[in-house]
Design a protein around this motif. Sequence first.
Motif, PDB file in Angstrom:
ATOM      1  N   ASP A   5       0.831  -1.203   0.000  1.00  0.00           N
ATOM      2  CA  ASP A   5       0.000   0.000   0.000  1.00  0.00           C
ATOM      3  C   ASP A   5       0.867   1.256   0.000  1.00  0.00           C
ATOM      4  O   ASP A   5       1.682   1.458   0.898  1.00  0.00           O
ATOM      5  CB  ASP A   5      -0.900  -0.014   1.236  1.00  0.00           C
ATOM      6  N   GLY A  43      -7.848   5.914  -0.262  1.00  0.00           N
ATOM      7  CA  GLY A  43      -8.915   5.019   0.136  1.00  0.00           C
ATOM      8  C   GLY A  43      -9.537   5.412   1.458  1.00  0.00           C
ATOM      9  O   GLY A  43      -8.997   6.186   2.232  1.00  0.00           O
ATOM     10  N   GLY A  44     -10.721   4.828   1.677  1.00  0.00           N
ATOM     11  CA  GLY A  44     -11.421   5.092   2.924  1.00  0.00           C
ATOM     12  C   GLY A  44     -12.151   6.422   2.923  1.00  0.00           C
ATOM     13  O   GLY A  44     -11.785   7.352   2.204  1.00  0.00           O
ATOM     14  N   ILE A 120      -2.615  -4.140   0.634  1.00  0.00           N
ATOM     15  CA  ILE A 120      -4.045  -3.965   0.894  1.00  0.00           C
ATOM     16  C   ILE A 120      -4.792  -4.131  -0.421  1.00  0.00           C
ATOM     17  O   ILE A 120      -4.462  -3.482  -1.422  1.00  0.00           O
ATOM     18  CB  ILE A 120      -4.345  -2.582   1.489  1.00  0.00           C
ATOM     19  N   LEU A 121      -5.779  -4.989  -0.433  1.00  0.00           N
ATOM     20  CA  LEU A 121      -6.591  -5.201  -1.636  1.00  0.00           C
ATOM     21  C   LEU A 121      -7.773  -4.243  -1.617  1.00  0.00           C
ATOM     22  O   LEU A 121      -8.768  -4.474  -0.932  1.00  0.00           O
ATOM     23  CB  LEU A 121      -7.075  -6.653  -1.701  1.00  0.00           C
ATOM     24  N   ARG A 122      -7.659  -3.160  -2.361  1.00  0.00           N
ATOM     25  CA  ARG A 122      -8.718  -2.158  -2.429  1.00  0.00           C
ATOM     26  C   ARG A 122      -9.602  -2.396  -3.656  1.00  0.00           C
ATOM     27  O   ARG A 122      -9.146  -2.940  -4.669  1.00  0.00           O
ATOM     28  CB  ARG A 122      -8.124  -0.756  -2.489  1.00  0.00           C
ATOM     29  N   SER A 124     -10.582  -0.398  -5.855  1.00  0.00           N
ATOM     30  CA  SER A 124     -10.088   0.303  -7.036  1.00  0.00           C
ATOM     31  C   SER A 124      -9.004  -0.470  -7.775  1.00  0.00           C
ATOM     32  O   SER A 124      -8.671  -0.148  -8.920  1.00  0.00           O
ATOM     33  CB  SER A 124      -9.533   1.673  -6.629  1.00  0.00           C
ATOM     34  N   LYS A 217     -12.890  -5.776   6.570  1.00  0.00           N
ATOM     35  CA  LYS A 217     -12.983  -6.093   5.151  1.00  0.00           C
ATOM     36  C   LYS A 217     -11.591  -6.077   4.544  1.00  0.00           C
ATOM     37  O   LYS A 217     -10.621  -5.722   5.211  1.00  0.00           O
ATOM     38  CB  LYS A 217     -13.901  -5.097   4.441  1.00  0.00           C
ATOM     39  N   TYR A 218     -11.488  -6.430   3.275  1.00  0.00           N
ATOM     40  CA  TYR A 218     -10.181  -6.529   2.625  1.00  0.00           C
ATOM     41  C   TYR A 218      -9.335  -5.270   2.799  1.00  0.00           C
ATOM     42  O   TYR A 218      -8.136  -5.344   3.064  1.00  0.00           O
ATOM     43  CB  TYR A 218     -10.346  -6.793   1.127  1.00  0.00           C
ATOM     44  N   ASP A 219      -9.942  -4.098   2.597  1.00  0.00           N
ATOM     45  CA  ASP A 219      -9.092  -2.901   2.597  1.00  0.00           C
ATOM     46  C   ASP A 219      -8.757  -2.388   3.986  1.00  0.00           C
ATOM     47  O   ASP A 219      -8.179  -1.307   4.120  1.00  0.00           O
ATOM     48  CB  ASP A 219      -9.663  -1.788   1.714  1.00  0.00           C
ATOM     49  N   ASN A 220      -9.049  -3.185   5.014  1.00  0.00           N
ATOM     50  CA  ASN A 220      -8.537  -2.900   6.356  1.00  0.00           C
ATOM     51  C   ASN A 220      -7.596  -4.002   6.831  1.00  0.00           C
ATOM     52  O   ASN A 220      -7.299  -4.104   8.024  1.00  0.00           O
ATOM     53  CB  ASN A 220      -9.680  -2.721   7.357  1.00  0.00           C
ATOM     54  N   ASN A 274     -15.660  -3.457  -2.361  1.00  0.00           N
ATOM     55  CA  ASN A 274     -14.797  -4.579  -2.051  1.00  0.00           C
ATOM     56  C   ASN A 274     -14.370  -5.283  -3.329  1.00  0.00           C
ATOM     57  O   ASN A 274     -14.898  -5.010  -4.413  1.00  0.00           O
ATOM     58  CB  ASN A 274     -15.552  -5.566  -1.143  1.00  0.00           C
TER      59      ASN A 274
END
Length: 357
Positions: A5, A43-44, A120-122, A124, A217-220, A274
Amino acid sequence: MLAPDAPQPIRAGEEFDLGRLNEYLREHAPEIGTVLEVQQFPGGFSNLTYWLKTTNQEYVLRRPPVGANIKGGHDMGREFNVLSLLKGHYAKIPEPVMYCETSDVLGAPFYVMKRVPGIILRASMAPKINFAPERMRRLSKALIDNLVTIHKVNIEGSGLAQLGKPEGYVQRQVEGWIKRYRAAETDKLVAMDYIGDWLQHNYPTEQAPAFLHNDYKYDNVLLAPDKTSGEPTPVITGVLDWEMATVGDPLMDLGATLAYWSEASDSPAYRNFNLTWLPGNLTRREVVSRYAVQSGRNLSQILFYYVFGLYKNAVIAQQIYARWKQGYSRDPRFGHLLPMIIEVANKAVDSINRDEF
């Protein structure tokens, strides 16, 4: 190959005075060293997260968004306390370093923690990802298994029990999020009123209390890269964003995860949430089944928790949208949230009517 990331230039309106930060750190946390460079993680839509390069190593700074009420979900002191209590009881967290409770330095309280490397798998990133379905399946299984691990943390022995009152947790959450929605309401949405009423008339039998992440979730989640290919492995190196962590019914946590868990057959709008719609991921039903087996809990009333998760997501987006309308944020993403709020609310109503998740 996916890179860990990476931070980016700071968004307009979210800058801070580096000189004042260094002055404060020299007095209160000299071990951090002098901050030489600052960037912002993408992100976020919640708290702001910055990358700090110092004379010693890399750190991460967290602070509330501009214009936000710092109580509740934006309470930096509480988030720092959660990480401090988790030390020694759950290993996959960034190490907390220092907390500043005053707003005099950056305009809001903040804390600093050591940076945990990983991927991190975001959402986007979807166009760049071409994993074999077997890889995605292993990743999604690891994600759910780790949630079960979090829910097994000893809340008494760790001191985490002090974070909340498990008795009546579900009802307090429902009533609290309905109030938050009313406070941030900008447009009359019939679906949101319907969901709130349904939730208040369909409370489930609460589960034995556990420690909850509340935004899992994935992006955390940070995943270790494969040493050869650079692709993420099922090894989780860290879990981030603990600002909403508490103790209570763990199925509220699972419901929140399910609410983000888009599938290929869902509306394309959900792909903003996700990467779970990519081939190989567990379906929502498979997530529920795996969690039930790994945890031994009864998930017969999971629809309630899923609907609440969708409702909470809509309220969070509404709060952000309201701040944007009031001029507290210039982030252009926030001005386009209303259609998403409507889409999520309609998804919850449809799930209620069809009695499925």
